[in-house]
Each structure stands twice: as structure tokens, then as C-alpha cells.
Scaffold this motif. Structure first.
Motif, PDB file in Angstrom:
ATOM      1  N   GLU A  45     -13.313  -2.926  -8.577  1.00 46.81           N
ATOM      2  CA  GLU A  45     -13.147  -4.033  -9.528  1.00 46.81           C
ATOM      3  C   GLU A  45     -13.469  -3.596 -10.957  1.00 46.81           C
ATOM      4  O   GLU A  45     -13.089  -4.244 -11.920  1.00 46.81           O
ATOM      5  N   HIS A  46     -14.191  -2.470 -11.091  1.00 48.69           N
ATOM      6  CA  HIS A  46     -14.574  -2.027 -12.431  1.00 48.69           C
ATOM      7  C   HIS A  46     -13.554  -1.087 -13.065  1.00 48.69           C
ATOM      8  O   HIS A  46     -13.570  -0.883 -14.264  1.00 48.69           O
ATOM      9  N   ASN A  47     -12.672  -0.489 -12.247  1.00 45.62           N
ATOM     10  CA  ASN A  47     -11.669   0.425 -12.801  1.00 45.62           C
ATOM     11  C   ASN A  47     -10.424  -0.350 -13.221  1.00 45.62           C
ATOM     12  O   ASN A  47      -9.332  -0.074 -12.766  1.00 45.62           O
ATOM     13  N   SER A  48     -10.612  -1.310 -14.077  1.00 43.14           N
ATOM     14  CA  SER A  48      -9.519  -2.181 -14.481  1.00 43.14           C
ATOM     15  C   SER A  48      -8.435  -1.382 -15.193  1.00 43.14           C
ATOM     16  O   SER A  48      -8.708  -0.382 -15.867  1.00 43.14           O
ATOM     17  N   LEU A  87       0.829  -1.207   0.000  1.00 44.84           N
ATOM     18  CA  LEU A  87       0.000   0.000   0.000  1.00 44.84           C
ATOM     19  C   LEU A  87       0.862   1.255   0.000  1.00 44.84           C
ATOM     20  O   LEU A  87       1.693   1.438   0.890  1.00 44.84           O
ATOM     21  N   PRO A  88       0.695   2.114  -1.003  1.00 44.31           N
ATOM     22  CA  PRO A  88       1.493   3.339  -1.029  1.00 44.31           C
ATOM     23  C   PRO A  88       1.016   4.334   0.026  1.00 44.31           C
ATOM     24  O   PRO A  88      -0.184   4.499   0.229  1.00 44.31           O
ATOM     25  N   VAL A  89       1.971   4.988   0.694  1.00 41.74           N
ATOM     26  CA  VAL A  89       1.612   6.022   1.669  1.00 41.74           C
ATOM     27  C   VAL A  89       1.875   7.421   1.097  1.00 41.74           C
ATOM     28  O   VAL A  89       1.300   8.397   1.534  1.00 41.74           O
ATOM     29  N   ASP A  90       2.722   7.502   0.089  1.00 40.68           N
ATOM     30  CA  ASP A  90       2.953   8.778  -0.579  1.00 40.68           C
ATOM     31  C   ASP A  90       1.585   9.303  -1.057  1.00 40.68           C
ATOM     32  O   ASP A  90       0.776   8.536  -1.581  1.00 40.68           O
ATOM     33  N   SER A  91       1.310  10.594  -0.856  1.00 45.57           N
ATOM     34  CA  SER A  91      -0.056  11.094  -1.085  1.00 45.57           C
ATOM     35  C   SER A  91      -0.519  10.899  -2.531  1.00 45.57           C
ATOM     36  O   SER A  91      -1.677  10.555  -2.775  1.00 45.57           O
ATOM     37  N   GLU A  92       0.398  11.093  -3.485  1.00 46.49           N
ATOM     38  CA  GLU A  92       0.020  10.976  -4.903  1.00 46.49           C
ATOM     39  C   GLU A  92      -0.369   9.533  -5.245  1.00 46.49           C
ATOM     40  O   GLU A  92      -1.345   9.284  -5.953  1.00 46.49           O
ATOM     41  N   HIS A  93       0.415   8.609  -4.733  1.00 47.93           N
ATOM     42  CA  HIS A  93       0.172   7.199  -5.086  1.00 47.93           C
ATOM     43  C   HIS A  93      -1.007   6.636  -4.313  1.00 47.93           C
ATOM     44  O   HIS A  93      -1.738   5.792  -4.816  1.00 47.93           O
ATOM     45  N   SER A  94      -1.193   7.141  -3.097  1.00 45.82           N
ATOM     46  CA  SER A  94      -2.380   6.771  -2.335  1.00 45.82           C
ATOM     47  C   SER A  94      -3.616   7.249  -3.102  1.00 45.82           C
ATOM     48  O   SER A  94      -4.620   6.539  -3.225  1.00 45.82           O
ATOM     49  N   ALA A  95      -3.538   8.473  -3.659  1.00 43.46           N
ATOM     50  CA  ALA A  95      -4.667   9.029  -4.422  1.00 43.46           C
ATOM     51  C   ALA A  95      -4.981   8.157  -5.635  1.00 43.46           C
ATOM     52  O   ALA A  95      -6.141   7.798  -5.874  1.00 43.46           O
ATOM     53  N   ILE A  96      -3.963   7.793  -6.390  1.00 38.34           N
ATOM     54  CA  ILE A  96      -4.183   6.973  -7.595  1.00 38.34           C
ATOM     55  C   ILE A  96      -4.727   5.601  -7.187  1.00 38.34           C
ATOM     56  O   ILE A  96      -5.676   5.094  -7.793  1.00 38.34           O
ATOM     57  N   PHE A  97      -4.137   5.037  -6.133  1.00 35.56           N
ATOM     58  CA  PHE A  97      -4.602   3.743  -5.630  1.00 35.56           C
ATOM     59  C   PHE A  97      -6.092   3.820  -5.264  1.00 35.56           C
ATOM     60  O   PHE A  97      -6.870   2.935  -5.594  1.00 35.56           O
ATOM     61  N   GLN A  98      -6.488   4.911  -4.602  1.00 32.57           N
ATOM     62  CA  GLN A  98      -7.891   5.068  -4.204  1.00 32.57           C
ATOM     63  C   GLN A  98      -8.801   5.230  -5.427  1.00 32.57           C
ATOM     64  O   GLN A  98      -9.912   4.703  -5.459  1.00 32.57           O
ATOM     65  N   CYS A  99      -8.316   5.949  -6.450  1.00 26.00           N
ATOM     66  CA  CYS A  99      -9.115   6.112  -7.680  1.00 26.00           C
ATOM     67  C   CYS A  99      -9.287   4.779  -8.409  1.00 26.00           C
ATOM     68  O   CYS A  99     -10.273   4.580  -9.108  1.00 26.00           O
ATOM     69  N   LEU A 100      -8.330   3.891  -8.250  1.00 16.88           N
ATOM     70  CA  LEU A 100      -8.369   2.622  -8.994  1.00 16.88           C
ATOM     71  C   LEU A 100      -8.923   1.470  -8.178  1.00 16.88           C
ATOM     72  O   LEU A 100      -9.047   0.355  -8.686  1.00 16.88           O
TER      73      LEU A 100
END
Ligand code: MG
Length: 385
Positions: A159-162, A143-156
Motif C-alpha cells: 500500500e506504500h509503493n503508490s 495477475l500477470p504471469v509473464d516473469s517481468e510483469h510478475s516481478a514489477i507487480f511484486q515490487c509494487l
């Protein structure tokens, strides 16, 4: 109760992680830091971990005497940190160590089956293929903790955001303290000026990296690795307010973004509660008030480390490790007053251009390139002096 091993517990992310743990009632099973034993002692007395590792041998010996009345076992040296990562009885290891020192402890934790919450960006930049290969092999969460990567991880995280629907990733950058300055105006920047960041409160190394935009370059490489995306599909936009933490654009032109006040405790808590969410101490946005969000392209002609990072990840192999090693060394020399601010750009670029790229097949190859990169910087600086 969630059990957390925390490496880098005395730094900015480390102390904020302990704030989250205190609030949530999480158990801390291990602590580790380089040498700040006053703070470590206080942390041991409050959180009662099984293990505490101190990289500096003398500091470890002092701490051992100070906390002899507790049950915490003190380990020492870089080996002690690696061992702590492996043997502590935790569900998740949060790594907020500094620089490449985080590589081996991360691998040890993955090997022992722990999930990883990663705030230490240099290991992923230098040895991302090896670390993410091990994550896959062991089937742990990363799990990324860096804010940018956490944001992208949350956007993705649906199961539908393949990933096959993603067209681009858009990483936001605050622009740092020297946004809109010319190269000429950057000439006499001092370490004190470089570490005063406008929106995020962080350690010295990452603050200087933010001022040069090297941080955004490292994050671009992290994003390419984490989300398996080529560098030409990752944009960087300067967003001075630091409210939008990054975005994902899909093939149909729709863009998802993650927003919030700039507060690393949000990213830390998300990684620790995932896949659930819970109330936090973070201030919430007030969308009933008027405010403006702005976006602008970065000045890559002045802040050359950003395009250099893009080039390094496109070259692949050991090029990102060279960029990282050279960057760590150049910032050390800048902070100790041995080189100027602009020398960071020029020496790191020289290292990436001079050191041949090889396949990053093993940690040994990566460590050798890292050593050559640091040596290259020292030779350049020595020759000039
Ligand atoms: Mg960041």
C-alpha cells in the motif's frame, strides 16, 4: 480448494500450471487447447475437469469419443473455448493460449466474474485498453504471469509503493540466443537456431520473439498498459543470467528488484496463491555462494523491433495491434521456412509504418487492423517471391 480454468493446457505454461496444481491439490475445472488431444486425454483422466475445449473441430470430435467414459463435456472451435471460459465454475482463469486467439476468451472470463492470471501476452498488447477497461468494470483481479510483469507487480504490491512514487520501470531481457551478433551474422539464422533459448524453455513463437527481441517489445507494451506508464519511463536492460526478473525505480532513487532462478512455475504459483505465498518446488537461490549479475543496454540498431514496439505504444490506438498481428504472421512464415530471420524485422516494420493508426475503440476495429497487418506481410512476401 482453488478452482482453476486453464486455457492452453498443452503448451509450456499450461503443463507447468498443471504441475503446480498437482503439487498444491488445486481443482482444474476446465482445460482447452488447439489440437493436442493425446495430451488432453491424459490431462482429462488425471484432473477430471467439467469442460474441455478443443479449437480444431476434428480433433474435438476424436477426443469426445476417446473420453466418452468420463464426465468431462467436450466443446469445440474457437467458440467452444470462449464458452468454456465463461461457463466453467472457476475462481481464476489462467490464460496461456497463443497469440490473439486469447482475446475473446479472456473477455468472456472477466465478464463472468473470474479473476485472470495472464500468460498470453498478445491480447494485452493488441487490445489492452478494452481488456483492462473490462477488468475495472467487473472488479476482478488481473495477475500477470509473464516473469517481468510478475516481478514489477511484486515490487509494487504494498500500500506504500503508490504509483505516484514510481519514476521508472526497468524490464530485464536475457538477450536471447543472438546477443552481441551483428545484423550480417543474423542473415542465415534457421528456425532451429532461433528457438534454442539460453535460459528459458518456451514454445516456438515466444522463442523466436525472444531471439528478435520482439518479445521484449511486446513486454514493454504490456508493462506500459498494466502499470499505466509511458514508454519513455520504461527501460530495457540485458541481463544474461535471468535472475533479476525486473525492477522498479522510485522517485527518491531507490530501486526494488525481484530475484529468483528462471522458472515459470514461480510466476504461475504466485498468481494462483496471491495474495498469499506458499512453499514451492522451485529451486531457491543460494546467496552464500559467489555469483555475478551483469546488466548491459540492448543493441537497438540491430534488434529494431524493440524501438519499433516503443514507437507503437507511443503512437497508441491500433498501432500495437498492427505490430502484434504483423509479428505473429512474420514468425509463422519464418517457422515454415518461407522468409528469412531478417525479414521478420523488415516486414513488421513496414506494416507498422504503412497501416494508418486509428483509435482502438472496439474489438472489431482492432481485429480489422490485425487482419490488414497480416495481409500486409503476405503481400510483401508474395511480391518478393
Ligand atoms: Mg517474459
Amino acid at each position: 480448494m482453488k478452482k482453476i480454468a486453464l486455457l492452453g493446457s498443452t503448451g509450456s505454461i499450461g503443463t507447468q500450471t498443471l504441475e503446480v496444481a498437482r503439487e498444491k491439490g488445486y481443482k482444474i475445472t476446465a482445460l482447452a487447447a488447439r489440437r493436442s488431444i493425446d495430451l488432453l486425454e491424459a490431462q482429462i483422466r488425471e484432473f477430471r475437469p467439467e469442460y474441455c475445449a478443443v479449437a480444431d473441430e476434428k480433433a474435438a470430435a476424436d477426443l469426445k469419443i476417446r473420453v466418452a467414459d468420463t464426465d468431462t463435456k467436450i466443446l469445440s472451435g474457437d467458440e467452444g473455448i470462449i464458452e468454456t471460459a465463461a461457463i466453467s465454475n472457476a475462481d481464476i482463469l489462467l490464460n496461456s493460449l497463443l497469440g490473439k486467439s486469447g482475446i475473446r476468451p479472456t473477455l468472456a472470463a472477466i465478464e463472468s466474474g473470474k479473476d485472470i492470471a495472464m500468460a498470453n501476452k498478445e491480447p494485452l498488447v493488441a487490445s489492452g485498453e478494452i481488456i483492462l477497461g473490462k477488468v475495472k468494470e467487473k472488479g476482478v483481479r488481473f495477475l500477470p504471469v509473464d516473469s517481468e510483469h510478475s516481478a514489477i507487480f511484486q515490487c509494487l504490491d504494498s500500500e506504500h509503493n503508490s504509483s505516484r512514487f514510481i519514476s521508472r520501470l526497468i524490464i530485464t531481457a536475457s538477450g536471447g540466443p543472438f546477443f552481441s551478433k551483428t545484423r550480417e551474422e543474423l542473415k542465415d539464422i534457421t528456425p532451429a537456431e532461433a528457438i534454442a533459448h539460453p535460459t528459458w524453455s518456451m514454445g516456438a513463437k515466444i522463442s523466436v520473439d525472444s531471439a528478435t527481441l520482439m518479445n521484449k517489445g511486446l513486454e514493454l507494451i504490456e508493462a506500459a498498459r498494466l502499470f499505466n506508464m509511458s514508454a519513455d519511463r520504461i527501460d530495457v536492460t540485458v541481463h544474461r543470467q535471468s535472475i533479476v526478473h525486473s525492477m522498479v525505480e522510485f522517485c527518491d532513487g531507490s530501486t526494488l528488484a525481484q530475484l529468483g532462478h528462471p522458472d515459470m512455475k514461480h510466476c504461475i504459483q504466485f498468481a494462483l496463491t496471491y495474495p498469499e505465498r506458499s512453499e514451492s518446488l522451485c529451486k531457491k537461490m543460494d546467496y552464500t555462494q559467489s555469483f555475478t549479475l551483469t546488466f548491459a543496454p540492448p543493441d537497438e540498431k540491430t534488434f529494431t523491433l524493440l524501438p519499433l514496439a516503443r514507437r507503437a505504444i507511443t503512437l497508441g490506438g491500433t498501432a500495437p495491434a498492427v505490430l502484434n498481428g504483423a509479428g505473429e504472421r512474420a514468425v509463422e512464415l519464418f517457422l515454415s521456412g518461407k522468409i528469412g530471420f531478417l525479414d521478420i524485422f523488415d516486414t513488421v516494420e513496414s506494416a507498422v509504418n504503412s497501416i494508418p493508426v486509428e483509435k482502438a475503440l472496439s474489438l472489431e476495429i482492432i481485429e480489422e487492423k490485425d487482419r490488414l497487418a497480416r495481409e500486409h506481410i503476405d503481400t510483401l512476401v508474395g511480391a518478393r517471391a
